[in-house]
Design an enzyme around this catalytic site. Structure first.
Site, PDB file in Angstrom:
ATOM      1  N   ASP A   1      35.122  48.451  33.480  1.00  0.00           N
ATOM      2  CA  ASP A   1      36.127  47.386  33.499  1.00  0.00           C
ATOM      3  C   ASP A   1      36.145  46.823  32.078  1.00  0.00           C
ATOM      4  OD1 ASP A   1      37.531  45.019  33.536  1.00  0.00           O
ATOM      5  OD2 ASP A   1      36.807  44.409  35.509  1.00  0.00           O
TER       6      ASP A   1
ATOM      7  N   LYS B   1      44.149  40.046  28.628  1.00  0.00           N
ATOM      8  CA  LYS B   1      43.063  39.280  28.006  1.00  0.00           C
ATOM      9  C   LYS B   1      42.876  39.754  26.558  1.00  0.00           C
ATOM     10  CE  LYS B   1      42.064  38.651  32.579  1.00  0.00           C
ATOM     11  NZ  LYS B   1      42.861  39.236  33.659  1.00  0.00           N
TER      12      LYS B   1
ATOM     13  N   ARG C   1      34.755  28.590  39.634  1.00  0.00           N
ATOM     14  CA  ARG C   1      34.142  29.915  39.739  1.00  0.00           C
ATOM     15  C   ARG C   1      32.806  29.731  40.462  1.00  0.00           C
ATOM     16  NH1 ARG C   1      37.813  34.137  38.387  1.00  0.00           N
ATOM     17  NH2 ARG C   1      38.276  33.223  40.371  1.00  0.00           N
TER      18      ARG C   1
ATOM     19  N   PHE D   1      33.597  41.053  40.593  1.00  0.00           N
ATOM     20  CA  PHE D   1      34.773  40.301  40.180  1.00  0.00           C
ATOM     21  C   PHE D   1      35.720  40.274  41.376  1.00  0.00           C
ATOM     22  CE2 PHE D   1      38.916  39.377  38.475  1.00  0.00           C
ATOM     23  CZ  PHE D   1      38.623  38.147  37.912  1.00  0.00           C
ATOM     24  N   THR D   2      36.432  39.162  41.519  1.00  0.00           N
ATOM     25  CA  THR D   2      37.217  38.899  42.735  1.00  0.00           C
ATOM     26  C   THR D   2      38.148  40.062  43.124  1.00  0.00           C
ATOM     27  OG1 THR D   2      38.775  37.744  41.311  1.00  0.00           O
ATOM     28  CG2 THR D   2      37.132  36.403  42.441  1.00  0.00           C
TER      29      THR D   2
ATOM     30  N   TYR E   1      64.165  54.977  31.697  1.00  0.00           N
ATOM     31  CA  TYR E   1      63.360  55.037  32.925  1.00  0.00           C
ATOM     32  C   TYR E   1      62.168  55.963  32.729  1.00  0.00           C
ATOM     33  CZ  TYR E   1      61.884  55.112  37.722  1.00  0.00           C
ATOM     34  OH  TYR E   1      61.135  54.959  38.838  1.00  0.00           O
TER      35      TYR E   1
ATOM     36  N   PHE F   1      40.770  31.607  46.536  1.00  0.00           N
ATOM     37  CA  PHE F   1      40.789  30.585  45.481  1.00  0.00           C
ATOM     38  C   PHE F   1      42.178  30.365  44.898  1.00  0.00           C
ATOM     39  CE2 PHE F   1      41.118  33.643  42.016  1.00  0.00           C
ATOM     40  CZ  PHE F   1      40.630  34.794  42.611  1.00  0.00           C
TER      41      PHE F   1
HETATM   42  N1  PM9 Z   1      40.818  37.908  35.448  1.00  0.00           N
HETATM   43  C1  PM9 Z   1      40.765  35.597  34.958  1.00  0.00           C
HETATM   44  O1  PM9 Z   1      41.330  34.511  34.881  1.00  0.00           O
HETATM   45  C2  PM9 Z   1      42.821  36.576  36.094  1.00  0.00           C
HETATM   46  C3  PM9 Z   1      42.917  35.721  37.295  1.00  0.00           C
HETATM   47  S1  PM9 Z   1      41.474  35.426  38.287  1.00  0.00           S
HETATM   48  C4  PM9 Z   1      41.517  36.780  39.361  1.00  0.00           C
HETATM   49  O2  PM9 Z   1      39.598  35.774  34.558  1.00  0.00           O
HETATM   50  C5  PM9 Z   1      38.261  41.268  35.186  1.00  0.00           C
HETATM   51  C6  PM9 Z   1      36.924  41.230  34.564  1.00  0.00           C
HETATM   52  C7  PM9 Z   1      39.109  40.173  35.144  1.00  0.00           C
HETATM   53  C8  PM9 Z   1      40.384  40.231  35.781  1.00  0.00           C
HETATM   54  C9  PM9 Z   1      41.238  39.112  35.839  1.00  0.00           C
HETATM   55  C10 PM9 Z   1      40.746  41.446  36.426  1.00  0.00           C
HETATM   56  C11 PM9 Z   1      42.062  41.577  37.103  1.00  0.00           C
HETATM   57  C12 PM9 Z   1      39.869  42.496  36.440  1.00  0.00           C
HETATM   58  N2  PM9 Z   1      38.653  42.396  35.829  1.00  0.00           N
HETATM   59  O3  PM9 Z   1      44.446  39.627  36.583  1.00  0.00           O
HETATM   60  O4  PM9 Z   1      45.022  41.765  37.689  1.00  0.00           O
HETATM   61  O5  PM9 Z   1      38.708  39.070  34.505  1.00  0.00           O
HETATM   62  O6  PM9 Z   1      45.309  41.555  35.256  1.00  0.00           O
HETATM   63  O7  PM9 Z   1      43.069  41.662  36.176  1.00  0.00           O
HETATM   64  C13 PM9 Z   1      41.464  36.740  35.496  1.00  0.00           C
HETATM   65  P1  PM9 Z   1      44.543  41.114  36.449  1.00  0.00           P
END
Ligand code: PM9
Length: 459
Positions: free
Chosen positions: A216, A259, A383, A125-126, A73, A450
């Protein structure tokens, strides 16, 4: 780079079988999914280009790392391995693991933002913008105009326009800007890099005004590759060195490790300031987990530590971006309108150009993604206006100038033949594009619409 030959720097040891479905199956599946590719079952998809997030292929070393998980843990040895790797490769002295990128964004926004603040960034970014807004801030886009123009060939469309940044500073004052949020390889602009020169200027600007510089770093290795290939003075530097230099210019970072770092789940919030770290430790236990696991299993932290080392290898990133360029060039040469220059993680179809008969309020990119799935079983992602959501004050739709469908290439997953099949599918759709009809909402979620929205076809 554009003309050099690329090949995968690995060989395949294990495969996952996929199946082709019939057109009738796919028509039924997309209807059940409300014309939203996020709502399809993965087993109904042939080639899955929805995202590059959490869908990369881990290496044998990463899989071996899973067996080295210390699932204590508190104080797991994998945490310390990850922490040391983050410092060694990314320069940040402190780090709290998070379940994924948005977990880090939540903690960052809650610590740094006060009601009424403004956060400038190089395009929204979303999830990032949503967390800023939920914490009481307004996001302000300060990216250069070229980033909003799909046809512009600017080599660094992720750059910040200092006239826009200074205009915001003059209007609201430095006290109202807790930090700037700069993404490397800007996702919504088409996977477009920011230059090292621009990053260095931003560092100076932040120092001058006492404003924090947040990174980011979700796709920092791909950005480093473009700097190496396009910016003077970097040709002889390794991607690893450039990644370190980028991170070293910034004060803190949010990372979606799903990623660049090629793990199925995970992320972190990293920083250099000890007081900030203490605050992050205070909040991570509320929202994620103890500060030494933050929502991740020990085994996942191990796979991530190893993935970081693999993500900055020059031959890896050369082949990864090479595959994206291969698909992009194939489409562009055949006359398909795409975002230029071709990005690092995806090829973006210009839906506004492909479907001029569908006005933006009838969601051309959403309709194109659904039609591509029906045509071929290839899954992509909208997008455009759907992803952009609504203005938090007026409730009106944001109307982005980019109305795109993203063909996102997972890392180390698909072959050149899959890229050929994808290109053929897009070309076949091009030939019938005037038959594609617009959509309207059947169900519109309040936040990040979305992901779960449902649409019906207009007659
Ligand atoms: N990006 C993508 O497919 C995941 C789903 S769409 C919201 O591109 C950036 C630049 C991203 C990103 C996720 C996140 C969030 C932050 N910044 O999905 O929570 O491209 O791990 O990261 C997606 P998490």
């Amino acid at each position: 780079m554009e003309t050099q030959i690329w090949a995968e720097p690995y060989k395949i040891k294990m495969v996952e079988l996929i199946k082709m479905t019939s057109k009738a199956d796919r028509i039924k599946a997309i209807q059940e999914a409300g014309n939203n590719t996020f709502l399809l079952r993965s087993e109904d998809v042939y080639i899955d280009l929805l995202t590059d997030s959490g869908v990369g292929a881990m290496s044998d070393r990463q899989w071996a790392g899973l067996m080295m998980g210390d699932e204590a843990y508190a104080g797991s040895r994998n945490f310390y391995h990850l922490r040391d790797t983050v410092e060694e490769y990314y320069s940040y002295r402190y780090m709290v693991p998070c379940h994924q990128g948005r977990g880090a964004e939540n903690i960052l926004s809650k610590i740094l933002i006060s009601e009424g603040d403004y956060v400038p960034g190089n395009m929204y970014f979303t999830t990032t913008r949503l967390h800023q807004e939920l914490a009481g801030a307004t996001f302000v886009d300060v990216i250069i105009d070229e980033a909003h123009d799909a046809s512009s060939e600017h080599p660094f469309k992720g750059n910040v326009d200092f006239d826009k940044l200074n205009a915001l500073l003059d209007e609201v004052g430095a006290d109202k800007i807790p930090y700037i949020c700069i993404a490397t390889c800007v996702n919504m602009a088409g996977g477009q890099p920011i230059s090292m020169e621009n990053l260095k200027q931003l560092r100076q600007w932040c120092d001058l005004h006492g404003i924090m510089f947040v990174h980011d770093m979700t796709r920092v290795a791909e950005n480093a590759h473009f700097i190496q290939q396009r910016e003077e003075g970097y040709r002889d530097k390794s991607v690893r060195e450039i990644v370190y230099e980028i991170c070293d210019l910034t004060d803190a970072a949010t990372m979606s490790a799903k990623k660049d770092a090629m793990v199925n789940i995970g992320g972190f919030l990293a920083m250099n300031d000890e007081k900030f770290y203490e605050k992050a430790c205070g909040l991570v236990v509320v929202y994620e987990g103890l500060h030494t696991y933050g929502g991740m299993a020990g085994r996942d932290m191990e796979a991530l530590a190893i993935g970081i080392t693999e993500s900055v290898q020059d031959d890896h990133i050369f082949a990864r971006v090479g595959q994206v360029q291969y698909l992009g060039r194939k489409l562009r040469d055949a006359g398909v309108p795409i975002v230029n220059p071709i990005g690092g993680h995806a090829v973006f179809l210009d839906a506004a150009k492909m479907l001029p008969h569908i006005p933006q309020e009838h969601f051309p990119a959403q309709a194109l993604a659904a039609a591509l799935y029906v045509e071929s079983g290839v899954r992509s992602m909208e997008r455009g206006i759907v992803s952009a959501g609504r203005d938090k004050i007026t409730g009106e739709n944001h109307k982005p100038s980019l109305e795109l469908v993203r063909l996102t290439i997972p890392r180390r997953v698909y072959t050149q033949a899959h890229m050929d099949v994808t290109a053929a599918a897009v070309l076949s759709l091009m030939a019938q594009r005037d038959q594609i009809r617009g959509l309207r909402f059947e169900y519109e979620p309040e936040m990040l619409r979305f992901f779960q929205a449902r649409f019906e076809k207009l007659v």
